[in-house]
Each structure stands twice: as structure tokens, then as C-alpha cells.
Design an enzyme around this catalytic site. Structure first.
Site, PDB file in Angstrom:
ATOM      1  N   SER A 149      91.110  34.355 -59.141  1.00 41.79           N
ATOM      2  CA  SER A 149      91.891  33.319 -58.486  1.00 41.79           C
ATOM      3  C   SER A 149      92.767  32.608 -59.509  1.00 41.79           C
ATOM      4  O   SER A 149      92.995  33.105 -60.614  1.00 41.79           O
ATOM      5  CB  SER A 149      90.949  32.345 -57.774  1.00 41.79           C
ATOM      6  OG  SER A 149      91.664  31.361 -57.058  1.00 41.79           O
ATOM      7  N   TYR A 163     101.356  31.330 -52.785  1.00 40.38           N
ATOM      8  CA  TYR A 163     100.380  31.886 -53.733  1.00 40.38           C
ATOM      9  C   TYR A 163      99.143  31.001 -53.814  1.00 40.38           C
ATOM     10  O   TYR A 163      98.004  31.486 -53.754  1.00 40.38           O
ATOM     11  CB  TYR A 163     101.059  32.009 -55.098  1.00 40.38           C
ATOM     12  CG  TYR A 163     100.159  32.453 -56.234  1.00 40.38           C
ATOM     13  CD1 TYR A 163      99.787  33.789 -56.373  1.00 40.38           C
ATOM     14  CD2 TYR A 163      99.720  31.544 -57.194  1.00 40.38           C
ATOM     15  CE1 TYR A 163      98.990  34.201 -57.427  1.00 40.38           C
ATOM     16  CE2 TYR A 163      98.922  31.947 -58.255  1.00 40.38           C
ATOM     17  CZ  TYR A 163      98.559  33.281 -58.372  1.00 40.38           C
ATOM     18  OH  TYR A 163      97.776  33.677 -59.418  1.00 40.38           O
ATOM     19  N   LYS A 167      95.311  32.018 -52.809  1.00 38.66           N
ATOM     20  CA  LYS A 167      94.216  31.966 -53.772  1.00 38.66           C
ATOM     21  C   LYS A 167      93.124  30.995 -53.315  1.00 38.66           C
ATOM     22  O   LYS A 167      91.935  31.220 -53.577  1.00 38.66           O
ATOM     23  CB  LYS A 167      94.745  31.561 -55.145  1.00 38.66           C
ATOM     24  CG  LYS A 167      95.592  32.637 -55.820  1.00 38.66           C
ATOM     25  CD  LYS A 167      94.833  33.927 -56.039  1.00 38.66           C
ATOM     26  CE  LYS A 167      95.598  34.902 -56.921  1.00 38.66           C
ATOM     27  NZ  LYS A 167      94.890  36.195 -57.100  1.00 38.66           N
TER      28      LYS A 167
END
Length: 254
Positions: A149, A163, A167
């Protein structure tokens, strides 16, 4: 073999690393092989996979299998898993490392195609791979899944929201998978902060007039080899009582 060597020993285990041909994935694949594992190097660029696999085999003597795959494309993942099991008969460690965070000018400029591509690669693909490999790990008696992550999932910036959201979903996925595949399969998040990989070239660090990492406790970005200790911990029996956890390697994010 010394005590530390035995604790982190991966002899004859099989480690599959997505995004394994460069950056942090390459570092983790090399480290696994140096600890005795055979490795599968998976990414979109076959040539890069082949080069990395050849370098690993030459320097460690372990088997390294290159495989071209787009982790963001659901239909390609069954082929990757089947190829891995055809070649080695098992997967002991899955490292869901492949990811991307495209730049954009503004939030309104983010297209549906870009948003979906980011989620597909960073979240949907790891879910599917973990499901395919996790069930086989349970049947084989155990294993370790590592979801890579980002500190952005905790401190999302405006220029990386798709993004960061993906994550954050991966963090949640880790805890659920740990419950789904326990007690024999461990699932953890390796949460990386800023590292000086190829991606960092787009950060404009050379033009910076102040330290962009001054807010971190260590006041700097990480060098790629600094991911290795945490990765080997989660790959090996050293982390036998660690699952559903987030291990931060971020230089001390406030």
C-alpha cells in the site's frame, strides 16, 4: 546458518511478485531469492521481466520465472496463477506490488477511464489474485500474502486521490482476507512512504528549494533497498503471529 538467517530463511519457497521487474518489487524479488526462494517476476513489460529474472538467477542461483501480465485486467490473472503453479507447483508468498498513480491537472480532468484504470490495478487486481492464490494456499497448508500500500492511503493529497482511495481499499482488503484465509494464511499490508524509485523522477525534486520530506521524522525519502527488511519479515516465519496488520515503512509520517 545463524539465528537471524534461519528466522528469515525462505529456502525452496516460491514468491510471486507483481510489478517485480523494477522499483520496490525488484528489490523484494531479489531479497527473496537471496534468502533461498524461487521467484516469479510478473509485470506488463515482458522484456523487463526477463532481464530481471536472468539477473536474479545469475546472482543467486535460484529459479526466476518471468511472466507478462496486466494485473489490472481480471481475465489475465487466472493465466498468471496457473502458469505459476504449472512451473513450481505452489506459491508460498504473494506480493501484490503492482500499482500506478497517474498525474492529472485537476480533479475535473480525471476521466472515468483513468479512475477505473487506477482502481483496477491497485485494488481489483490484488483482490482477484489474492482470492485465486489464497484458496490454494489454504489447501496447501499455509502462506503469506503481502499487499503493498502507500502512506497516501492515510494522508491523501489532492493530486493522488484515485490512487489513495484504491490503496485505502487495499488496506481494508488486507484485514478481510486475513479473516477469510486464517489461521493458516497470513495477510498483511506493507505500507510504503516516499521512495526514490523511477517514479520519483516525476516529483520535481531537483527543482525543489526546500526539503519536501521535512515533515517526516527521518527528513528524507527512502532508498529502495530499505524496503527489504520489512518485506522479508512479512514473507518469512519471523512474522508467524502477524496478520491483518499494517506495517508502515514511511520515514516517520506524522
Amino acid at each position: 546458518m545463524g539465528y537471524a538467517d534461519s528466522l528469515f530463511d525462505l529456502t525452496d519457497r516460491v514468491v510471486l511478485v507483481t510489478g517485480g521487474s523494477r522499483g520496490l518489487g525488484r528489490e523484494m524479488a531479489f531479497a527473496a531469492a537471496q534468502c533461498g526462494a524461487d521467484v516469479i517476476i510478473a509485470s506488463r513489460n515482458l522484456e523487463s521481466c526477463v532481464v530481471t529474472a536472468e539477473e536474479i538467477a545469475a546472482s543467486t542461483g535460484r529459479a526466476a520465472f518471468p511472466y507478462q501480465v496486466h494485473v489490472g485486467r481480471w481475465e489475465q490473472l487466472d493465466g498468471l496463477v496457473q502458469a505459476a503453479y504449472d512451473r513450481f507447483g505452489k506459491v508460498d508468498v504473494l506480493v501484490n506490488n503492482a500499482g500506478m498513480s497517474p498525474l492529472y491537472d485537476s480533479l475535473t480532468s480525471v476521466s472515468e477511464k483513468l479512475f477505473d484504470a487506477v482502481v483496477n490495478l491497485n485494488l481489483k487486481g490484488p483482490f482477484r489474485l489474492s482470492a485465486l492464490v489464497g484458496e490454494r494456499m489454504v489447501a496447501d497448508g499455509g502462506g503469506s500474502i503481502i499487499n503493498v500500500s502507500s502512506s497516501g492511503s492515510l494522508r491523501p493529497a489532492p493530486d493522488m486521490l484515485p490512487y489513495a482511495a484504491a490503496k485505502a481499499g487495499l488496506n481494508a482488503l488486507t484485514e478481510g482476507l486475513a479473516k477469510a484465509y486464517g489461521p493458516t494464511v497470513r495477510v498483511n499490508t506493507l505500507m510504503a512512504g516516499p521512495f526514490l524509485t523511477d517514479i520519483s523522477k516525476s516529483w520535481g525534486l531537483e527543482q525543489a528549494t526546500t526539503n519536501p520530506f521535512a515533515h517526516l521524522s527521518l527528513k528524507r525519502a527512502g532508498n529502495p533497498p530499505e524496503i527489504i527488511g520489512a518485506a522479508l519479515y512479512l514473507m518469512s516465519d519471523a512474522s508467524s503471529y502477524t496478520t491483518g496488520a499494517i506495517l508502515r515503512v514511511d520515514g516517520g509520517l506524522p
